[in-house]
Design an enzyme around this catalytic site. Sequence first.
Site, mmCIF file in Angstrom:
data_model
loop_
_atom_site.group_PDB
_atom_site.id
_atom_site.type_symbol
_atom_site.label_atom_id
_atom_site.label_comp_id
_atom_site.label_asym_id
_atom_site.label_seq_id
_atom_site.Cartn_x
_atom_site.Cartn_y
_atom_site.Cartn_z
ATOM 1 N N SER A 137 0.862 -1.188 0.000
ATOM 2 C CA SER A 137 0.000 0.000 0.000
ATOM 3 C C SER A 137 0.897 1.235 0.000
ATOM 4 O O SER A 137 2.037 1.176 0.483
ATOM 5 C CB SER A 137 -0.860 -0.001 1.262
ATOM 6 O OG SER A 137 -1.469 1.261 1.451
ATOM 7 N N TYR A 150 -0.662 -0.917 10.400
ATOM 8 C CA TYR A 150 -0.903 -1.217 8.981
ATOM 9 C C TYR A 150 0.302 -0.764 8.153
ATOM 10 O O TYR A 150 0.826 -1.526 7.337
ATOM 11 C CB TYR A 150 -2.180 -0.499 8.537
ATOM 12 C CG TYR A 150 -2.609 -0.784 7.114
ATOM 13 C CD1 TYR A 150 -3.133 -2.024 6.760
ATOM 14 C CD2 TYR A 150 -2.529 0.203 6.129
ATOM 15 C CE1 TYR A 150 -3.557 -2.279 5.459
ATOM 16 C CE2 TYR A 150 -2.953 -0.041 4.825
ATOM 17 C CZ TYR A 150 -3.460 -1.279 4.491
ATOM 18 O OH TYR A 150 -3.877 -1.527 3.201
HETATM 19 N N1 LIG Z 1 -8.841 -0.715 -0.402
HETATM 20 C C1 LIG Z 1 -7.784 0.067 -0.378
HETATM 21 O O1 LIG Z 1 -7.904 1.308 -0.412
HETATM 22 C C2 LIG Z 1 -6.404 -0.515 -0.331
HETATM 23 C C3 LIG Z 1 -5.311 0.361 -0.526
HETATM 24 C C4 LIG Z 1 -4.027 -0.153 -0.491
HETATM 25 C C5 LIG Z 1 -3.832 -1.501 -0.278
HETATM 26 N N2 LIG Z 1 -4.898 -2.326 -0.068
HETATM 27 C C6 LIG Z 1 -4.605 -3.737 0.165
HETATM 28 O O2 LIG Z 1 -5.269 -4.506 -0.819
HETATM 29 C C7 LIG Z 1 -5.560 -5.805 -0.295
HETATM 30 C C8 LIG Z 1 -7.018 -6.097 -0.522
HETATM 31 O O3 LIG Z 1 -7.778 -5.162 0.223
HETATM 32 P P1 LIG Z 1 -9.316 -4.794 -0.093
HETATM 33 O O4 LIG Z 1 -9.429 -3.331 -0.006
HETATM 34 O O5 LIG Z 1 -9.752 -5.518 -1.290
HETATM 35 O O6 LIG Z 1 -9.975 -5.360 1.248
HETATM 36 P P2 LIG Z 1 -11.176 -6.373 1.525
HETATM 37 O O7 LIG Z 1 -12.289 -6.144 0.563
HETATM 38 O O8 LIG Z 1 -11.434 -6.260 2.981
HETATM 39 O O9 LIG Z 1 -10.528 -7.795 1.178
HETATM 40 C C9 LIG Z 1 -9.555 -8.374 1.996
HETATM 41 C C10 LIG Z 1 -9.349 -9.801 1.548
HETATM 42 O O10 LIG Z 1 -8.356 -10.382 2.392
HETATM 43 C C11 LIG Z 1 -8.845 -11.643 2.840
HETATM 44 N N3 LIG Z 1 -8.273 -12.013 4.129
HETATM 45 C C12 LIG Z 1 -8.228 -11.276 5.275
HETATM 46 N N4 LIG Z 1 -7.673 -11.989 6.260
HETATM 47 C C13 LIG Z 1 -7.365 -13.212 5.731
HETATM 48 C C14 LIG Z 1 -6.771 -14.395 6.239
HETATM 49 N N5 LIG Z 1 -6.360 -14.498 7.524
HETATM 50 N N6 LIG Z 1 -6.601 -15.447 5.401
HETATM 51 C C15 LIG Z 1 -7.011 -15.367 4.110
HETATM 52 N N7 LIG Z 1 -7.584 -14.283 3.566
HETATM 53 C C16 LIG Z 1 -7.753 -13.222 4.374
HETATM 54 C C17 LIG Z 1 -10.359 -11.488 2.884
HETATM 55 O O11 LIG Z 1 -10.961 -12.749 2.726
HETATM 56 P P3 LIG Z 1 -11.756 -13.586 3.869
HETATM 57 O O12 LIG Z 1 -12.414 -12.616 4.783
HETATM 58 O O13 LIG Z 1 -12.675 -14.438 3.061
HETATM 59 O O14 LIG Z 1 -10.694 -14.384 4.508
HETATM 60 C C18 LIG Z 1 -10.606 -10.639 1.654
HETATM 61 O O15 LIG Z 1 -10.737 -11.445 0.519
HETATM 62 C C19 LIG Z 1 -5.147 -5.755 1.179
HETATM 63 O O16 LIG Z 1 -3.868 -6.332 1.326
HETATM 64 C C20 LIG Z 1 -5.114 -4.279 1.480
HETATM 65 O O17 LIG Z 1 -4.251 -3.975 2.555
HETATM 66 C C21 LIG Z 1 -6.170 -1.874 -0.095
#
Ligand SMILES: NC(=O)c1ccc[n+]([C@@H]2O[C@H](COP(=O)([O-])OP(=O)(O)OC[C@H]3O[C@@H](n4cnc5c(N)ncnc54)[C@H](OP(=O)(O)O)[C@@H]3O)[C@@H](O)[C@H]2O)c1
Length: 250
Positions: A137, A150
């Site tokens: 990120s 984070y």
């Molecule tokens: N959204 C943003 O603005 C943003 C910005 C920068 C980076 N990111 C990064 O992008 C990635 C995806 O984020 P998102 O925004 O798409 O969030 P999200 O919709 O909350 O998705 C998070 C995903 O991670 C999985 N997960 C969480 N804990 C887990 C575990 N212990 N084992 C396996 N899977 C797990 C969840 O699946 P389950 O609940 O089914 O396990 C879900 O599929 C993350 O690494 C986040 O830090 C997001």
Amino acid sequence: MSGPRVVWITGASSGIGAALAREMAANGWQVAASGRNRERLDALCADAPDAIHAFVLDVTDGAANNETVAAIEQQLGPIDLAVFNAGIGSQFSVTRFDAADVQDRMAVNYGGAVNGIGAVLPGMLERGAGQIALTASVAGFRGLPGGAPYSASKAAMIALAEGLKLDLDRHGIAVSVITPGFVRTPMTEKNRFPMPFMVDADDAARRIRRGLAAKRFEITFPRRLSYILKLLQRLPYALYFPIIRRVARL
Ligand SMILES: NC(=O)c1ccc[n+]([C@@H]2O[C@H](COP(=O)([O-])OP(=O)(O)OC[C@H]3O[C@@H](n4cnc5c(N)ncnc54)[C@H](OP(=O)(O)O)[C@@H]3O)[C@@H](O)[C@H]2O)c1
């Protein structure tokens, strides 16, 4: 003739990972989609039943990562590309500092990626080919207020990717680090602060796919936010802290 290429995406049951799974499937890939939530994975697979396949996994379980890679490779063939995208978010209150909760960010975000790499790398090394991507990120560029755990986990992922790239180039394995700004997903839905230049998950997925196809080391977007944070990253503390205090009204 070799068959379709195989991508393994963790955190594919929601948000960026789900959008990337659909994007890769639409571009001819066989997709192994991992997450803990079976129902959400099944719903994703229903969008492209011939191309997206569910492999339930908690990324913090090292042995389960090994079993998942074995199951994917048995069903779909060798993994060409692994995207370690599973992550948990940034809500954090310093006045209620909970060590276990802080450790959790590291265990899922950084530790989960490490477990996945440990599972997929031996096969890639043996084949002398492959591609690994870590979803970090822009929050990993510097320590940010309200998000220290984070930021720490994402900074660790960026450093891991940089070092691995240098080590793995000579083995024919490409490494990428994905550093998104704000993306509209369930993770950011909870945020109660301004999120400038936010992009949709489908838009993020397109940018990620294109970056991966070009084997770019750094895939960062939206550029405007990323460049601002990169500029802040280069500032000495004497400038960084006052600027952030003013912007965050601390
Ligand atoms: N959204 C943003 O603005 C943003 C910005 C920068 C980076 N990111 C990064 O992008 C990635 C995806 O984020 P998102 O925004 O798409 O969030 P999200 O919709 O909350 O998705 C998070 C995903 O991670 C999985 N997960 C969480 N804990 C887990 C575990 N212990 N084992 C396996 N899977 C797990 C969840 O699946 P389950 O609940 O089914 O396990 C879900 O599929 C993350 O690494 C986040 O830090 C997001």
